[in-house]
Design an enzyme around this catalytic site. Structure first.
Site, PDB file in Angstrom:
ATOM      1  N   GLY A  49       0.813  -1.204   0.000  1.00  0.00           N
ATOM      2  CA  GLY A  49       0.000   0.000   0.000  1.00  0.00           C
ATOM      3  C   GLY A  49       0.846   1.253   0.000  1.00  0.00           C
ATOM      4  CD  GLN A  54       3.571   5.878   2.550  1.00  0.00           C
ATOM      5  OE1 GLN A  54       2.607   5.279   2.099  1.00  0.00           O
ATOM      6  NE2 GLN A  54       4.637   5.247   3.016  1.00  0.00           N
ATOM      7  CB  CYS A 103       6.094   2.296   7.102  1.00  0.00           C
ATOM      8  SG  CYS A 103       5.414   3.776   6.324  1.00  0.00           S
ATOM      9  CG  LEU A 104       6.967   1.285   0.923  1.00  0.00           C
ATOM     10  CD1 LEU A 104       6.166   1.529  -0.351  1.00  0.00           C
ATOM     11  CD2 LEU A 104       8.155   0.374   0.646  1.00  0.00           C
ATOM     12  CG  HIS A 145       0.430   1.024   7.695  1.00  0.00           C
ATOM     13  ND1 HIS A 145       1.510   0.624   8.438  1.00  0.00           N
ATOM     14  CD2 HIS A 145       0.942   1.852   6.739  1.00  0.00           C
ATOM     15  CE1 HIS A 145       2.614   1.197   7.973  1.00  0.00           C
ATOM     16  NE2 HIS A 145       2.296   1.941   6.930  1.00  0.00           N
ATOM     17  CD  GLU A 146      -0.655   1.969   3.037  1.00  0.00           C
ATOM     18  OE1 GLU A 146      -0.274   3.134   2.788  1.00  0.00           O
ATOM     19  OE2 GLU A 146       0.144   1.053   3.269  1.00  0.00           O
ATOM     20  CG  HIS A 149       0.871   6.827   5.682  1.00  0.00           C
ATOM     21  ND1 HIS A 149       2.058   7.267   6.217  1.00  0.00           N
ATOM     22  CD2 HIS A 149       1.052   5.503   5.421  1.00  0.00           C
ATOM     23  CE1 HIS A 149       2.928   6.247   6.265  1.00  0.00           C
ATOM     24  NE2 HIS A 149       2.333   5.173   5.805  1.00  0.00           N
TER      25      HIS A 149
HETATM   26 NI    NI Z   1       3.314   3.331   5.655  1.00  0.00          NI
END
Ligand code: NI
Length: 185
Positions: A49, A54, A103-104, A145-146, A149
């Site tokens: 995701g 981000q 997480c990226l 989680h997404e 953000h």
């Molecule tokens: Ni993340």
């Protein structure tokens, strides 16, 4: 193909709540480009995701795509590429389960977070149509989680035991074998 740079923890824009998208923006060339770039970026970095903040775009937009099958999180339900505009979550069951999230925007780390494991997700698609889906288990964690953000929140904010934050190498070396042992017990 345009892979955008993913901003990392410490960048102040990851901590800013994103603004809702307006209906008339959904078919704009700019938003179409952003979505296409986010898909390219997710595929390039690898992950399940990605949220617009981000890639340093402060709008309430997130994409989720899960290949499904056997993963380190167990057998995952497949989720085709889902583009969520202005999403909302309804918790269907307050009972939580914990996963080691990554997480990226926080490369190299994993942390153990407990979240409700049965939710309903409401959002608009790119045509402005209302959509909803139900997510259980690890999928529920992915969506939460997404969408965190979009509120300027990162998974590390939700780690209750700071001892359960680890580098990926140490996670693989010390945590995974222990959890496998627990699962066999
Ligand atoms: Ni993340």
């Amino acid at each position: 193909m345009a892979v955008r740079k993913i901003i990392r923890m410490g960048h102040p824009n990851l901590r800013r709540p994103a603004r809702p998208l307006l209906l008339e923006e959904l078919q704009s060339a700019e938003l179409q480009r952003l979505v296409a770039d986010m898909i390219d970026t997710l595929h390039d970095y690898g992950g399940v995701g990605l949220a617009a903040p981000q890639v340093n775009e402060g709008v309430r937009l997130a994409i989720v795509e899960v290949a499904g099958g056997a993963t380190r999180y167990g057998d995952l339900q497949q989720v085709p590429l889902t583009i969520c505009v202005n999403p909302e979550i309804d918790v269907l069951d307050e009972r939580t389960a914990g996963y080691w999230e990554g997480c990226l925007s926080i490369p190299g780390l994993r942390g153990y977070v407990e979240r409700p494991q049965s939710i309903s997700v409401r959002f608009l698609d790119l045509h402005g149509q209302a959509q909803s889906l139900r997510a259980d288990g690890f999928l529920a964690t992915i969506f939460q989680h997404e969408f965190d953000h979009l509120d300027g929140r990162l998974y590390i904010d939700r780690i209750e035991d700071p001892a359960k934050l680890a580098f990926e190498d140490e996670y693989a070396r010390y945590v995974l074998p222990r959890e496998a042992a627990d699962a066999r017990a």
